[in-house]
Design a protein around this motif. Sequence first.
Motif, PDB file in Angstrom:
ATOM      1  N   ILE A   1       0.839  -1.205   0.000  1.00 50.03           N
ATOM      2  CA  ILE A   1       0.000   0.000   0.000  1.00 50.03           C
ATOM      3  C   ILE A   1       0.869   1.248   0.000  1.00 50.03           C
ATOM      4  O   ILE A   1       0.603   2.221  -0.709  1.00 50.03           O
ATOM      5  CB  ILE A   1      -0.942  -0.006   1.218  1.00 50.03           C
ATOM      6  N   ASP A   2       1.925   1.226   0.781  1.00 52.34           N
ATOM      7  CA  ASP A   2       2.817   2.382   0.875  1.00 52.34           C
ATOM      8  C   ASP A   2       3.444   2.705  -0.486  1.00 52.34           C
ATOM      9  O   ASP A   2       3.563   3.875  -0.873  1.00 52.34           O
ATOM     10  CB  ASP A   2       3.908   2.084   1.912  1.00 52.34           C
ATOM     11  N   ARG A   3       3.808   1.677  -1.234  1.00 55.01           N
ATOM     12  CA  ARG A   3       4.496   1.894  -2.514  1.00 55.01           C
ATOM     13  C   ARG A   3       3.549   2.188  -3.663  1.00 55.01           C
ATOM     14  O   ARG A   3       3.976   2.725  -4.687  1.00 55.01           O
ATOM     15  CB  ARG A   3       5.337   0.663  -2.855  1.00 55.01           C
ATOM     16  N   GLU A   4       2.283   1.810  -3.509  1.00 58.25           N
ATOM     17  CA  GLU A   4       1.333   2.028  -4.606  1.00 58.25           C
ATOM     18  C   GLU A   4       0.878   3.487  -4.607  1.00 58.25           C
ATOM     19  O   GLU A   4       0.179   3.928  -3.702  1.00 58.25           O
ATOM     20  CB  GLU A   4       0.125   1.092  -4.460  1.00 58.25           C
ATOM     21  N   LYS A   5       1.231   4.219  -5.670  1.00 57.28           N
ATOM     22  CA  LYS A   5       0.955   5.654  -5.701  1.00 57.28           C
ATOM     23  C   LYS A   5       0.106   6.081  -6.893  1.00 57.28           C
ATOM     24  O   LYS A   5      -0.152   7.278  -7.073  1.00 57.28           O
ATOM     25  CB  LYS A   5       2.266   6.446  -5.701  1.00 57.28           C
ATOM     26  N   ASP A   6      -0.346   5.110  -7.705  1.00 57.48           N
ATOM     27  CA  ASP A   6      -1.068   5.488  -8.923  1.00 57.48           C
ATOM     28  C   ASP A   6      -2.408   4.775  -9.104  1.00 57.48           C
ATOM     29  O   ASP A   6      -3.358   5.382  -9.579  1.00 57.48           O
ATOM     30  CB  ASP A   6      -0.197   5.210 -10.158  1.00 57.48           C
ATOM     31  N   ASN A   7      -2.478   3.488  -8.770  1.00 51.13           N
ATOM     32  CA  ASN A   7      -3.629   2.668  -9.142  1.00 51.13           C
ATOM     33  C   ASN A   7      -4.606   2.549  -7.973  1.00 51.13           C
ATOM     34  O   ASN A   7      -4.319   1.896  -6.963  1.00 51.13           O
ATOM     35  CB  ASN A   7      -3.147   1.275  -9.581  1.00 51.13           C
ATOM     36  N   GLU A   8      -5.762   3.178  -8.098  1.00 54.25           N
ATOM     37  CA  GLU A   8      -6.746   3.184  -7.011  1.00 54.25           C
ATOM     38  C   GLU A   8      -7.330   1.792  -6.770  1.00 54.25           C
ATOM     39  O   GLU A   8      -7.614   1.427  -5.625  1.00 54.25           O
ATOM     40  CB  GLU A   8      -7.873   4.172  -7.317  1.00 54.25           C
ATOM     41  N   GLU A   9      -7.510   0.996  -7.839  1.00 53.40           N
ATOM     42  CA  GLU A   9      -8.111  -0.319  -7.664  1.00 53.40           C
ATOM     43  C   GLU A   9      -7.196  -1.234  -6.871  1.00 53.40           C
ATOM     44  O   GLU A   9      -7.654  -2.036  -6.047  1.00 53.40           O
ATOM     45  CB  GLU A   9      -8.447  -0.940  -9.014  1.00 53.40           C
ATOM     46  N   ILE A  10      -5.893  -1.115  -7.099  1.00 50.16           N
ATOM     47  CA  ILE A  10      -4.954  -1.920  -6.307  1.00 50.16           C
ATOM     48  C   ILE A  10      -5.029  -1.511  -4.839  1.00 50.16           C
ATOM     49  O   ILE A  10      -5.065  -2.369  -3.948  1.00 50.16           O
ATOM     50  CB  ILE A  10      -3.523  -1.757  -6.854  1.00 50.16           C
TER      51      ILE A  10
END
Length: 658
Positions: free
Chosen positions: A579-588
């Motif tokens: 979660i911390d690294r995900e900065k673009d994909n809202e669905e992820i």
Amino acid sequence: MTSPVQLYVYDLSNGMAKQLSMQLTGRQIDGIWHTSVVVFGKEVFYGQGISISQPGRSHHGAPLEIIPMGETALDEDTFQEYLAEMRDHYTADKYHLLEFNCNSFTNDCVGFLTGGTIPSHISDLPTDFLSTPFGAALRPTIDSMYRRGPAAAPPAVPPPQAIQAAQSAAASAPNNPQLAASILQAVAAQAAQANGSGGAASKSHTLTAPVHIITNSPNFQSFLKSHRAAIGFFTSQTCPPCRMIEPVFERLADEKGMRADRDGAGFAKIDLGVGMGNQLAGQYGVRATPTFIFFLDGKKVAEVKGADAGELRTQIDLLLFQAYPPHPHSGISAPTIKALSLNPILFKQVPAFDAMFNKLYSFIDGTAWPASAMQTQIQIKDALSRVVLPYLKSRFPQTPSGNVPSASATILEFASKATDTLVQVLPIESLFPVVDIWRLALLDPFVSNWIFTSPAQNPITLLLPKAIDALQAPSKASRNYILTVLRMLANGFANPASARWIMLGVPRESATQVLIPSLLHDDATVRTAAASLAFNLAAALQKPRVDAMRNGTRWTTQSEGEDVGDWEVEMASAITEAIDREKDNEEIVHRLTACLAFLIRLSPGWESNVKPLLEVLQTREILKGKLRKGDGWNGASGVTKKEIRRLVEEVADKLCTA
């Protein structure tokens, strides 16, 4: 003049306990002990009532051990009068393999004759067995075996045949509850079988609730050790208020006793006029009946004197609340989290089968095969075209129809053998069509059940090691294979049997080795598939916890296994990092946050392991970062979809701080 008193010891399992106890319970148990008392030239024992035989001539045969218990100064007539009185209490319908059995009776007899007790390794055996997670899980099965009518017959399966069948099944069915249940049925048959030489078993009222009859101190101590919450009902046959309150006590035992679908208390009845009941009452200062004493973890916490039904119910409810406090998350208002579906995320896309198989054939033809394997190459292509392809086309037709065929064992054996060979021969970039075959096949319930039976060549176990190796150094060549493996594993949750298999220790560990690095993959499509698999794994973990809460059962680490707690911590850490690294994909972010909610909500290890971990990882702050522009998100104002924002806020503010 004194007479010797001996204890004859038998093993009701005929050696099975010593052979199988370690693999079934994780603890070595050398025997399931039956005992009898030998005095005045007679062997006296309890099963279908009290029976008497010549020493060593009962249906149990020759004893394994004979233990001297001292001398008695009583005469035989006095002992016979004692047995006549005890026959009114040690009746066939009251027999219970764990709580009121042959060893309870011999303990009373030894106490009456000599003032001593039988060896603790015999009287403590039920406690030792029930203290294992496997024993605790089988407790309801054992209890249900003894809810029957008066003077009931022993189990219908003849003991020798039952024991022989269980022994033959043991090698192929380790840690098997059904096997253990069949062993216990055989043991129960041995224990309850009458030899016909003693007095007939008296008939009496069968117990209408799970109330355990206790007649001596060792049995009561064993009872307390095997029940976190326990109530002792000290009564007397000459006490009118006792007769008035007894039906209430039995109803409460039925309502609040331990069962397979709930936690509860143990309910025990101690008649001061039976066995060593008066001596036991003296240990707890009971001087009047009825008296109810309440125990928590073996320690007395409350007492009620007199036939006050209202106060009795109140104290039982208080005891259960102390023994099984509700989970901190159970009272939290979290509508978005509670509204999350526990249904798995599946990948049902059906490819153009002819194009897919032609691509696979080209991979097979384009790979250098050893000359000795050329015939195998031809056979694999033939099996794929004649067996596997027609099955997939009929199972997933272009025009959906109501009835679709299931696979057969023959089809799956062909597909599995082909998979085994292709995994060894083809390079990883050519294997994704093989995985795609199994991705679709796992949507078929027949395939799910076949996977659960663990055939010799389970295709998932063949395919996962390749993905684990590829993730050590991910590349464009391995991307399609990793992606398809993740989707295949996600589809493993389409049906209960394969889902159960994936959640077992070794398959779950392998799936996790694929999942965790995939959550951080450079390719967003791979990360989406990984988040979907993580969601399915966590939902499978959450469902029994939610069901337990609805049924009023407290879910514990023993309920799901100690190794699950370690895995849960590993997953929570990995999901937080993803979660911390995900900065673009809202669905992820949506799927990962839902996964995190499932992992930590109602977790039995919340206070001890999960909550401290989330504090160290600063999970709440990471989630909050997804709601604003900056380090947590690349968008203008953080996550924009309202339902995702609500979920992130609830997990951060409600679960991570509880």
